[in-house]
Design a protein around this motif. Structure first.
Motif, PDB file in Angstrom:
ATOM      1  N   PHE A  27       0.851  -1.193   0.000  1.00 62.13           N
ATOM      2  CA  PHE A  27       0.000   0.000   0.000  1.00 62.13           C
ATOM      3  C   PHE A  27       0.890   1.247   0.000  1.00 62.13           C
ATOM      4  O   PHE A  27       1.970   1.253   0.617  1.00 62.13           O
ATOM      5  N   ILE A  28       0.425   2.286  -0.667  1.00 68.63           N
ATOM      6  CA  ILE A  28       1.116   3.579  -0.662  1.00 68.63           C
ATOM      7  C   ILE A  28       0.243   4.532   0.146  1.00 68.63           C
ATOM      8  O   ILE A  28      -0.849   4.924  -0.292  1.00 68.63           O
ATOM      9  N   VAL A  29       0.703   4.891   1.354  1.00 66.81           N
ATOM     10  CA  VAL A  29      -0.146   5.615   2.297  1.00 66.81           C
ATOM     11  C   VAL A  29       0.536   6.888   2.780  1.00 66.81           C
ATOM     12  O   VAL A  29       1.764   7.046   2.704  1.00 66.81           O
ATOM     13  N   GLY A  30      -0.289   7.784   3.317  1.00 69.04           N
ATOM     14  CA  GLY A  30       0.206   9.012   3.932  1.00 69.04           C
ATOM     15  C   GLY A  30       0.588  10.078   2.921  1.00 69.04           C
ATOM     16  O   GLY A  30       0.631   9.858   1.706  1.00 69.04           O
ATOM     17  N   LYS A  31       0.895  11.251   3.450  1.00 65.31           N
ATOM     18  CA  LYS A  31       1.282  12.375   2.591  1.00 65.31           C
ATOM     19  C   LYS A  31       2.633  12.136   1.927  1.00 65.31           C
ATOM     20  O   LYS A  31       2.880  12.612   0.827  1.00 65.31           O
ATOM     21  N   VAL A  32       3.492  11.361   2.623  1.00 65.64           N
ATOM     22  CA  VAL A  32       4.825  11.109   2.060  1.00 65.64           C
ATOM     23  C   VAL A  32       4.823   9.914   1.114  1.00 65.64           C
ATOM     24  O   VAL A  32       5.862   9.529   0.584  1.00 65.64           O
ATOM     25  N   LYS A  33       3.642   9.318   0.905  1.00 60.65           N
ATOM     26  CA  LYS A  33       3.487   8.171   0.008  1.00 60.65           C
ATOM     27  C   LYS A  33       4.438   7.027   0.402  1.00 60.65           C
ATOM     28  O   LYS A  33       5.181   6.485  -0.416  1.00 60.65           O
ATOM     29  N   ALA A  34       4.401   6.675   1.672  1.00 58.21           N
ATOM     30  CA  ALA A  34       5.267   5.605   2.172  1.00 58.21           C
ATOM     31  C   ALA A  34       4.739   4.249   1.709  1.00 58.21           C
ATOM     32  O   ALA A  34       3.528   4.008   1.671  1.00 58.21           O
ATOM     33  N   LEU A  35       5.659   3.354   1.365  1.00 54.19           N
ATOM     34  CA  LEU A  35       5.295   2.004   0.921  1.00 54.19           C
ATOM     35  C   LEU A  35       5.224   1.079   2.140  1.00 54.19           C
ATOM     36  O   LEU A  35       6.178   0.955   2.895  1.00 54.19           O
ATOM     37  N   LYS A  36       4.065   0.457   2.317  1.00 55.86           N
ATOM     38  CA  LYS A  36       3.870  -0.469   3.434  1.00 55.86           C
ATOM     39  C   LYS A  36       3.404  -1.824   2.916  1.00 55.86           C
ATOM     40  O   LYS A  36       2.589  -1.897   1.993  1.00 55.86           O
ATOM     41  N   TRP A  37       3.932  -2.862   3.532  1.00 58.00           N
ATOM     42  CA  TRP A  37       3.383  -4.198   3.325  1.00 58.00           C
ATOM     43  C   TRP A  37       2.349  -4.438   4.417  1.00 58.00           C
ATOM     44  O   TRP A  37       2.656  -4.334   5.608  1.00 58.00           O
ATOM     45  N   ILE A  38       1.122  -4.764   4.029  1.00 58.39           N
ATOM     46  CA  ILE A  38       0.038  -4.982   4.990  1.00 58.39           C
ATOM     47  C   ILE A  38      -0.533  -6.388   4.762  1.00 58.39           C
ATOM     48  O   ILE A  38      -0.897  -6.746   3.639  1.00 58.39           O
ATOM     49  N   GLY A  39      -0.581  -7.178   5.849  1.00 58.20           N
ATOM     50  CA  GLY A  39      -1.143  -8.527   5.777  1.00 58.20           C
ATOM     51  C   GLY A  39      -2.576  -8.551   6.272  1.00 58.20           C
ATOM     52  O   GLY A  39      -2.936  -7.854   7.234  1.00 58.20           O
TER      53      GLY A  39
END
Length: 509
Positions: A254-266
């Motif tokens: 997922f690309i989240v937040g204002k800084v477009k951080a990349l997160k792996w979400i299970g």
């Protein structure tokens, strides 16, 4: 008259007894006869008696004594006293002791006897029915009372349980809400029909950068946050969940937040069914697994590096052993003494057997175990090539697929090298052709290795522990190192059988 009606006659006069019995039998009764009171009482215990004809004066005990004992044994049997006297005192005593009727002998009209029997049997039947009816009514009242008591107790218990359940449910809901709203994982409930979020825990804000209210108003916002490369697969995955109606686990970027951080979400999603078995909710948990993924990727990279390093080590060891083997071969060519040259070549073959282990490890993906059946075949073929100039030998092999650890494969290889080389050098002297058979397999929790030839054979008194041959000494030492057992059979050739525990096997398919 029913055939089952059995009348017992207690009469000491055989003529009277037989006369009464004959008449009753003609009338359809079954008759049991007793010539004394004690005999009659014994028959009552043994047989099913429906009525009794009792003579008042019996040779052993009186009719009154019989009546007293009958009152204790079975007072429901009709007893008709048939007496030769009509003294009032005897009649009164008989009735007081339990007689149902009193007839005077001789019986001029047998119909009177039949009427008395029928009358008293009907009376007994009515008394039994009345007693049964009374017992039945008592049982019904008792049963109904117990049912009412159980029902009242059940109602009281259910009322108390409902109160306790309501209180427990309220407390459970409070604890559940407190739990899901404090953990870092996001908990959510989604309508299986409308696909709308019914509940989203506050942790979703930190996880996705969206508030629970935003997700409840527009469930499609999550799809917009998905990494473009994962979006199509995620849509297909959700469709399968709705179609298959089974739990599922998956993870996406997922690309989240204002800084477009990349997160792996299970995600872990579970369907919830109603009373009819229809899925109407989907309950799920989402958690940030970015650090875990990074750690996993780093670990995999490290393992790949170590595998490459180990393979390189085995490759270099193999090359070094090969170099030593070549040096021994070159040195052997300079030695003129055939016996000394053969010692060099024996050492060369021993080194080559160890080289094969490292070569096999370099060839496979698993660096802890080797395919021992493949190793034995390669070793046997190389030794065969080394002795081509000697007697032709038919090499046969039956090798079961077995994986051994390096620590076990190395000494086994050296043992096989000595035994197979010994066959080629000594077994077929003076013969035009020979046969060599090799086998590996498992039997009763033991790993069995066999080297069998049809050559000249060892002496029958051969003891490997006392042998002065370097090769046999090497074999003996290695057998002890493996905690194995070596048996030698000498019969139309020689059979070496090496057996040891299968605990050395690697658990590979």
């Amino acid at each position: 008259m029913a055939v089952s009606t059995n009348v017992l006659t207690m009469e000491d006069d055989p003529v009277v007894r037989e006369t009464i019995a004959a008449y009753l039998i003609d009338e359809g009764y079954s008759v049991t006869q007793a010539e004394s009171g004690l005999q009659g009482l014994a028959l009552i215990k043994e047989k099913n008696i429906d009525a009794i004809l009792l003579d008042w004066r019996l040779p052993d005990i009186s009719g009154g004594e019989v009546l007293s004992r009958l009152a204790k044994m079975n007072p429901t049997i009709p007893v008709i006293v048939v007496s030769g006297t009509d003294e009032v005192e005897e009649v009164i005593e008989a009735l007081q002791r339990g007689a149902w009727d009193y007839l005077r002998k001789p019986l001029k009209n047998m119909d009177i006897l039949i009427e008395a029997i029928v009358r008293n049997l009907n009376r007994a039947r009515m008394m039994k029915e009345a007693a049964l009816e009374g017992e039945h009514l008592k049982e019904l009242v008792r049963s109904r009372t117990e049912e009412l008591e159980r029902a009242n107790a059940l109602l009281r218990r259910e009322a108390k349980e409902r109160q306790e359940y309501a209180a427990a449910l309220k407390e459970s809901e409070a604890r559940f809400r407190q739990l899901v709203e404090t953990v870092r994982e996001a908990f959510f409930v989604r309508n299986a029909i409308t696909k709308e979020f019914i509940y989203v825990s506050p942790a979703a804000t930190e996880l996705f950068g969206l508030t629970p209210d935003q997700l409840a108003l527009d469930s499609g916002l999550l799809l917009e946050l998905l990494h473009p490369d994962d979006r199509n697969d995620a849509v297909d995955r959700m469709l399968k969940i709705y179609i298959n109606q089974t739990p599922d686990n998956f993870e996406y970027r997922f690309i989240v937040g204002k800084v477009k951080a990349l997160k792996w979400i299970g995600f872990r999603i579970f369907p919830v069914k109603d009373a009819n078995g229809v899925v109407y909710r989907h309950v799920g948990v989402a958690e940030d697994i970015t650090e875990r993924k990074h750690a996993h990727d780093a670990l995999c990279a490290s393992l790949r590096e170590k595998d490459i390093l180990f393979k390189e080590v085995h490759h270099r060891v193999k090359n070094n052993l090969q170099l030593v083997s070549s040096l021994l071969s070159l040195q052997a060519q300079r030695i003129l003494n055939l016996e000394d040259r053969e010692r060099f070549l024996d050492s060369q073959r021993r080194i080559q057997s160890m080289t094969l282990v490292h070569e096999e490890l370099y060839r496979t993906d698993d660096l802890s175990c080797i395919d021992f059946s493949y190793y034995v075949e390669q070793l046997a073929r190389r030794i065969e090539q080394a002795f081509l100039a000697t007697v032709p030998v038919d090499l046969e092999m039956n090798l079961e697929k077995i994986y051994l650890s390096v620590d076990t494969a190395m000494p086994c290889g050296l043992i096989l090298n000595e035994l197979i080389s010994n066959v080629y050098k000594h077994a077929f002297i003076g013969k035009e052709r020979g046969r060599l058979f090799l086998s590996t397999g498992l039997q009763d929790g033991q790993l069995i290795l066999k080297v069998v030839d049809d050559g000249v054979g060892f002496p029958k008194d051969f003891d490997i522990a006392q042998s002065d041959s370097l090769g046999m000494q090497v074999v003996n030492e290695l057998v002890e190192q493996l905690s194995a057992k070596l048996t030698i059979s000498v019969d139309n050739g020689t059979e070496f059988k090496l057996s040891f525990s299968d605990a050395s096997l690697c658990l590979l398919p």
